[in-house]
Enzyme design. Sequence first.
Site, PDB file in Angstrom:
ATOM      1  N   TYR A 142      70.858 110.398  42.719  1.00  0.00           N
ATOM      2  CA  TYR A 142      71.007 109.748  41.416  1.00  0.00           C
ATOM      3  C   TYR A 142      69.941 108.682  41.208  1.00  0.00           C
ATOM      4  O   TYR A 142      69.414 108.522  40.094  1.00  0.00           O
ATOM      5  CB  TYR A 142      72.416 109.154  41.257  1.00  0.00           C
ATOM      6  CG  TYR A 142      72.661 108.672  39.857  1.00  0.00           C
ATOM      7  CD1 TYR A 142      72.749 109.591  38.797  1.00  0.00           C
ATOM      8  CD2 TYR A 142      72.763 107.322  39.557  1.00  0.00           C
ATOM      9  CE1 TYR A 142      72.939 109.162  37.495  1.00  0.00           C
ATOM     10  CE2 TYR A 142      72.953 106.881  38.256  1.00  0.00           C
ATOM     11  CZ  TYR A 142      73.042 107.801  37.231  1.00  0.00           C
ATOM     12  OH  TYR A 142      73.222 107.373  35.942  1.00  0.00           O
ATOM     13  N   ASP A 162      60.364  97.811  28.955  1.00  0.00           N
ATOM     14  CA  ASP A 162      61.751  98.093  28.598  1.00  0.00           C
ATOM     15  C   ASP A 162      62.158  97.027  27.592  1.00  0.00           C
ATOM     16  O   ASP A 162      61.967  95.837  27.856  1.00  0.00           O
ATOM     17  CB  ASP A 162      62.661  98.004  29.816  1.00  0.00           C
ATOM     18  CG  ASP A 162      62.386  99.095  30.847  1.00  0.00           C
ATOM     19  OD1 ASP A 162      61.836 100.146  30.456  1.00  0.00           O
ATOM     20  OD2 ASP A 162      62.718  98.890  32.025  1.00  0.00           O
ATOM     21  N   GLU A 211      66.258 107.347  28.044  1.00  0.00           N
ATOM     22  CA  GLU A 211      66.058 105.896  28.129  1.00  0.00           C
ATOM     23  C   GLU A 211      65.500 105.379  26.810  1.00  0.00           C
ATOM     24  O   GLU A 211      64.279 105.255  26.656  1.00  0.00           O
ATOM     25  CB  GLU A 211      65.087 105.544  29.267  1.00  0.00           C
ATOM     26  CG  GLU A 211      65.612 105.850  30.661  1.00  0.00           C
ATOM     27  CD  GLU A 211      64.770 105.206  31.761  1.00  0.00           C
ATOM     28  OE1 GLU A 211      63.754 104.557  31.454  1.00  0.00           O
ATOM     29  OE2 GLU A 211      65.156 105.366  32.937  1.00  0.00           O
ATOM     30  N   HIS A 214      62.856 102.426  27.161  1.00  0.00           N
ATOM     31  CA  HIS A 214      61.611 102.480  27.933  1.00  0.00           C
ATOM     32  C   HIS A 214      60.452 102.917  27.017  1.00  0.00           C
ATOM     33  O   HIS A 214      60.324 104.081  26.669  1.00  0.00           O
ATOM     34  CB  HIS A 214      61.790 103.451  29.098  1.00  0.00           C
ATOM     35  CG  HIS A 214      60.596 103.614  29.989  1.00  0.00           C
ATOM     36  ND1 HIS A 214      60.528 103.107  31.280  1.00  0.00           N
ATOM     37  CD2 HIS A 214      59.416 104.243  29.794  1.00  0.00           C
ATOM     38  CE1 HIS A 214      59.372 103.428  31.828  1.00  0.00           C
ATOM     39  NE2 HIS A 214      58.678 104.129  30.942  1.00  0.00           N
TER      40      HIS A 214
HETATM   41 ZN   LIG Z   1      61.468 101.386  32.044  1.00  0.00          ZN
END
Ligand SMILES: [Zn+2]
Length: 244
Positions: A142, A162, A211, A214
């Site tokens: 993971y 991020d 994400e 990101h």
């Molecule tokens: Zn990132």
Amino acid sequence: MSYPRRSALAAALAGAALLLTSLPASPAAAAPLRPVASVGAAAAAPAPVTTKPAVPKPLRDPRNIGVLVNKTHPLKPKSYVPKGHVRVQGQRLRAEPAAALKKMMRDAKASGARLVTVSGYRSYSTQKSLFARYTRAYGATYAARISARPGYSEHQTGLTMDVGAASGACRLGACLGNTKAGRWVAKNAWKYGYIVRYPKGQEKVAGYTYEPWHLRYVGVKISTAMKKGKIPTLEHYYGQVKRR
Ligand SMILES: [Zn+2]
């Protein structure tokens, strides 16, 4: 082999080489590689482009803003450290992406979507301890889905940030994509040379789960080409995956 009768428009379009279309299949679509057109839709939309642009070769030099970094393309060298950096709310980036991010954050704020920086440049050794921490917490399998090994992280290029919502909602969570901040970023980041690097449904290609936070700076030339060409990931852009 017999073909159904073509409409006048389809016949006219037939001269323009192969047409790719997202129109629903019609009986005329039964024969492969033949133009398909329905009068209403074709009249409303310009004829699709018939030739695909040449696929660029993946850039490997991390000094280049278009560099491809993923699980099969580590930084070269793996110990790469970008020259110089600028802080944006305490998080580090190279100068060009930092200027673009500051502008993006100003415009987002003006639109009512306040963004904050969460994590920017990370060195090889920072990434090493981060990956080890994730591995201890979640196990190696993971950990590899959500985090990069040292030398394989885009954060090490100094081109990646991020971001989060100023409210703190959904920090580093997939639900950020449903917040005002996340939606604003998904819609507008490309205008500033950024891409949402790990979009929904592209884990097999890009290597990581969705994400929405990101953001990778690739420069407006590449981000615009990806936006206009509906190219979902940098891997698609560099021909690492078959383009549809
Ligand atoms: Zn990132």
